[in-house]
Design an enzyme around this catalytic site. Structure first.
Site, PDB file in Angstrom:
ATOM      1  N   TYR A  26       0.818  -1.243  -0.093  1.00 44.63           N
ATOM      2  CA  TYR A  26      -0.086   0.263  -0.001  1.00 44.63           C
ATOM      3  C   TYR A  26       0.724   1.207  -0.007  1.00 44.63           C
ATOM      4  O   TYR A  26       0.625   2.292  -0.440  1.00 44.63           O
ATOM      5  CB  TYR A  26      -1.025  -0.044   1.125  1.00 44.63           C
ATOM      6  N   HIS A  83       0.572 -11.840   2.027  1.00 44.35           N
ATOM      7  CA  HIS A  83      -0.710 -11.158   1.417  1.00 44.35           C
ATOM      8  C   HIS A  83      -1.339 -11.821   0.329  1.00 44.35           C
ATOM      9  O   HIS A  83      -2.739 -11.976   0.315  1.00 44.35           O
ATOM     10  CB  HIS A  83      -0.025  -9.789   0.621  1.00 44.35           C
TER      11      HIS A  83
END
Length: 264
Positions: A46, A97
């Site tokens: 991010y 992730h």
């Protein structure tokens, strides 16, 4: 709060930071904390861990971050980098992730996360976007079951098989994109339930997640939406409301990548 299989608790409703720029994350996440969110979810990819760290400094907040796909063989260094950006000695939850199964590194990454938990740098460890077959592979190799699996989940894509598998293994299911996209919040069934409960459509959908003992991490940059989402905990759905939303599941409901192929 939801109890994880490692004996720790995780807030059922958290705040997601996907696509919030680092330069704005400090201010926006601070507003979320002021609005009552006790869980903040970020990830290395991010690019906003520094801003998130600024916001959570000195706060009693559950912080999650994630290991990106190109660091499966280098998880210890990757977490050190995330901790430096966050300004923390440890995160509450560290997730792989995506499994990227064809690359073949997710089992090694899971072994590394086990070591990082033992070292005290991650209080709990889990995965994100893992299918049951991927979880079975890491449990068979290590004997350690993830505390959490964070997956795409919303009324149009309800992941019932995955949820049943998680429940069987004591894994908390955490919903990303819990409000879906497009016309979900305008669905007549959702709107009717919202009107009966004098609530917003978003509150009703999040209350549905909570009624199913799911953890949800909606993202909202706008403070009004942020506070509106947080008040989902005040909405008590009735059994027929939940059944009406359960009926919205669709075979074509996925909006994100497929974990079997993403990252190859």
């Amino acid at each position: 709060m939801l109890r994880m299989n490692d004996g720790r608790d995780i807030p059922a409703l958290g705040y997601g930071t996907y696509q919030i720029p680092d330069a704005q994350a400090g201010i926006i996440v601070r507003r979320a904390i002021d609005a009552g969110y006790a869980l903040v979810d970020t990830a290395a990819i991010y690019g906003n861990e520094r801003g998130v760290g600024d916001a959570v400094k000195g706060e009693d907040v559950f912080v999650t971050t994630k290991l990106w796909n190109d660091r499966h063989g280098d998880a210890a260094a990757a977490l050190d980098e995330s901790l430096a950006l966050l300004g923390l000695d440890a995160v509450d939850l560290y997730l792989i992730h995506w499994p990227v199964p064809e690359a073949g590194g997710f089992v090694d990454a899971w072994n590394a996360l086990i070591d990082l938990r033992a070292a005290g740098k991650a209080r709990s460890i889990g995965v994100s976007n893992f299918l049951p077959e991927h979880i079975e592979a890491i449990v068979e190799a290590t004997g350690v079951t993830p505390a959490v699996n964070q997956i795409e989940l919303h009324p149009h894509f309800q992941q019932r098989e995955a949820r049943a598998f998680h429940a069987e293994h004591g894994i908390v299911t955490q919903s990303w994109s819990p409000l879906g996209q497009g016309d979900l919040l305008a669905d007549p069934a959702i709107v009717a339930i919202a009107e009966r409960h004098h609530a917003s459509a978003a509150q009703v959908v999040l209350a549905w997640h909570l009624a199913h003992d799911l953890s949800a991490i909606p993202k909202a940059a706008d403070e009004a939406h942020m506070r509106d989402n947080r008040r989902a905990t005040d909405v008590a759905l009735e059994a027929h409301d939940i059944e009406a939303i359960d009926a919205l599941d669709r075979e074509d409901g996925r909006i994100g990548p497929n974990p079997r192929t993403f990252g190859m």
